[in-house]
Enzyme design. Structure first.
Site, PDB file in Angstrom:
ATOM      1  N   SER A  48     -10.217  -0.213   6.949  1.00  0.00           N
ATOM      2  CA  SER A  48      -9.609  -0.050   5.629  1.00  0.00           C
ATOM      3  C   SER A  48      -8.896  -1.283   5.080  1.00  0.00           C
ATOM      4  O   SER A  48      -8.450  -1.274   3.938  1.00  0.00           O
ATOM      5  CB  SER A  48      -8.631   1.127   5.637  1.00  0.00           C
ATOM      6  OG  SER A  48      -9.335   2.338   5.713  1.00  0.00           O
TER       7      SER A  48
ATOM      8  N   LYS B 184       0.857  -1.187   0.000  1.00  0.00           N
ATOM      9  CA  LYS B 184       0.000   0.000   0.000  1.00  0.00           C
ATOM     10  C   LYS B 184       0.893   1.237   0.000  1.00  0.00           C
ATOM     11  O   LYS B 184       1.909   1.284   0.711  1.00  0.00           O
ATOM     12  CB  LYS B 184      -0.900  -0.020   1.239  1.00  0.00           C
ATOM     13  CG  LYS B 184      -1.910   1.126   1.299  1.00  0.00           C
ATOM     14  CD  LYS B 184      -2.840   0.978   2.491  1.00  0.00           C
ATOM     15  CE  LYS B 184      -3.855   2.102   2.563  1.00  0.00           C
ATOM     16  NZ  LYS B 184      -4.807   1.934   3.698  1.00  0.00           N
TER      17      LYS B 184
ATOM     18  N   SER C 196      -9.670   2.225   2.779  1.00  0.00           N
ATOM     19  CA  SER C 196      -8.774   2.972   1.906  1.00  0.00           C
ATOM     20  C   SER C 196      -7.781   2.077   1.156  1.00  0.00           C
ATOM     21  O   SER C 196      -7.127   2.512   0.211  1.00  0.00           O
ATOM     22  CB  SER C 196      -7.984   4.000   2.730  1.00  0.00           C
ATOM     23  OG  SER C 196      -7.157   3.345   3.690  1.00  0.00           O
TER      24      SER C 196
END
Length: 511
Positions: A187, A84, A163
């Protein structure tokens, strides 16, 4: 090895990839090339990668092959993964999905690695690249990225969740075997549910936050995202552990989560005696879609057939989790993001007239609407006139929420319910932000209490979109959660279902 374009290496589990590398069925270089070809061919449909580190990945793969040849390889040496884009990576741009750090004219390139990244490198894992995310991890759809929305591989008109939407989309489309994610209010779990993956948020303090760009420091926690609980266990083995560089990292020895997957007394009923709490507030929620509820109830019957005992419980503070979270997390964001002022690093406006102009324009041009919204909410909650009325009161309610969970764990071993009220929604930039916040209804409680929680794929709705079951455990029970999910996945194949994008064939022309 078979021809790259017809190879099914991307369908191998992490364990199978490790075994294939160990027995020299294929090399890490071949495996890495295979994934890079899939990314080049398929990711334009998804926009899951912000940065693809092809040359670096092949160099790391070659080093892994050499280490294996010299007898120095670990269990995961040579297996690729995606990070990420919230983890600092030395020499590679780290954007947090924001213009503030990802402005093309002056991207932020970290001079060091986040601890999670360094642990992965030390384990011999190969970095395919950095994947997309909602800006500064603030969002539940992955539409808030400066680099554009990521698409859901199950239906490219829909969101992958956020996210960690880039992580979820990349793994679901077989553009990486597994990926790192972060979970501040859901997330990891919410995009895992939307994309048919397994994702676990560990106990707060289980995984180091050093080098992970902060959103809300008392909530943020890193964790793995993969197809199965077994794959997640392999990556969590690498990620977990104490880190002296992180003051919130707990000094407890990391467990062997892979070994814990199969430690049971009765193979026929591996969950015998396990008490699973079913909160009335989750199952009676008017926000819960009937199709999602039906899939969850079917999965609970499967767990029951493996020996689990279902117990109805109350979580009386469930109605307060959204309002509490959306006061406290923005307050912390307001403080954490104050460092981005255009002075030392990050986006800087052009030709400021004075210092005030520099601050105002750098922040208003560098931050997107959702980040600005949360900064404003947080600053308001922390202001002198409202600090006691909002921030302090929310902290007191947070303690009540934690106590509510602990009371439940005196009656049951784990708590189960839907991960999300609905399946993935249509991409729409103009979504009401309050409605988007409500998609975190079932996930933020675990973050407020600092508890570990996992999302497991348990079905598809009538639109052929994945549904996720959430299991919340007591502190430090990651091994138990992964084991429950693993035994469920031994009897079902929802985690093996592939979305349409993943099934597309690669040819010489589209690579």
């Amino acid at each position: 090895m078979t021809d790259h374009y017809s190879s099914d290496l991307h369908q191998f589990s992490v364990r199978q990839l490790g075994e294939g590398l160990a027995t020299k069925q294929f090399s890490s270089v071949e495996l890495t090339q295979h994934y890079l070809q899939r990314i080049a061919a398929l990711d334009p449909q998804l926009n899951s990668y912000v940065t693809v580190t092809g040359e670096l990945a092949l160099a790391q793969a070659q080093a892994a092959d050499q280490a294996r040849g010299a007898g120095h390889a670990g269990a995961l040496s040579g297996i690729p993964l995606a990070h990420k884009d919230i983890f600092c990576t030395q020499g590679i741009k780290t954007t947090a999905g924001s213009r503030m750090l990802g402005d093309p004219k002056n991207p932020f390139i970290a001079p060091y690695n986040a601890t999670v990244v360094q642990k992965c490198l030390d384990a011999g894992l190969v970095t395919l690249g950095k994947v997309n995310m909602d800006e500064f991890a603030m969002g539940s759809t992955n539409e808030k990225s400066f680099f554009g929305a990521t698409k859901n591989p199950w239906d490219t008109n829909r969101v992958p969740g956020g996210s960690s939407g880039g992580s979820a989309a990349a793994v679901a489309a077989d553009l990486a075997p597994f990926a790192t994610g972060t979970d501040t209010g859901g997330s990891i779990r919410q995009p895992a549910a939307f994309c048919g993956l397994t994702g676990i948020k560990p106990t707060y303090g289980r995984v180091s936050r050093f080098g992970m760009i902060a959103y809300a420091s008392s909530f943020d926690q890193a964790g793995p995202m993969a197809r199965s609980a077994e794959d997640c266990a392999y990556l969590l083995n690498v990620m977990a552990g104490h880190d002296a560089k992180d003051s919130t990292s707990v000094d407890l020895p990391a467990e062997d989560y892979v070994a814990q997957l199969t430690q049971v007394d009765d193979l026929n009923q591996p969950l015998k005696g396990l008490r699973i709490g079913l909160p009335k507030q989750y199952f009676d929620s008017p926000a819960l879609d009937p199709e999602v509820k039906a899939c969850i109830e079917d999965s609970l019957k499967q767990l029951e057939s493996q020996g689990a005992i279902l117990v109805s419980i109350d979580l009386n503070t469930a109605d307060y989790v959204i309002s509490t979270y959306y006061l406290l997390a923005p307050a912390e964001a307001s403080s954490n993001l104050s460092r981005y002022d255009g002075v030392r690093y990050g986006y800087r406006c052009e030709n400021p007239t004075d210092l005030t102009d520099l601050y105002q324009r750098s922040r208003s041009e560098g931050f997107g609407d959702e980040v600005q919204r949360r900064i404003l909410i947080g600053t308001y909650a922390l202001s002198a006139g409202y600090y006691d009325a909002y921030y302090v009161k929310a902290q007191k309610v947070r303690r009540l929420i934690q106590q509510d969970f602990l009371k439940a764990f005196s009656q049951v071993d784990v708590i189960a319910g839907p991960t999300t009220p609905e399946t993935a929604g249509i991409i729409s930039i103009k979504l009401d932000p309050v409605l988007e916040y409500l998609s975190d209804l079932f996930t933020v409680g675990a973050n407020l209490a600092g508890l570990p929680a996992i999302s497991v794929p348990v079905g598809l709705d009538e639109k052929n979109l994945p549904v996720g079951l959430q299991l919340i455990g007591n502190y430090w029970s990651e091994g138990q959660l992964l084991s429950i999910a693993h035994h469920y996945q031994q009897q079902t194949n929802w985690h093996l279902q592939r979305p349409p994008v993943a099934k597309q064939s690669l040819t010489q022309e589209n690579v």
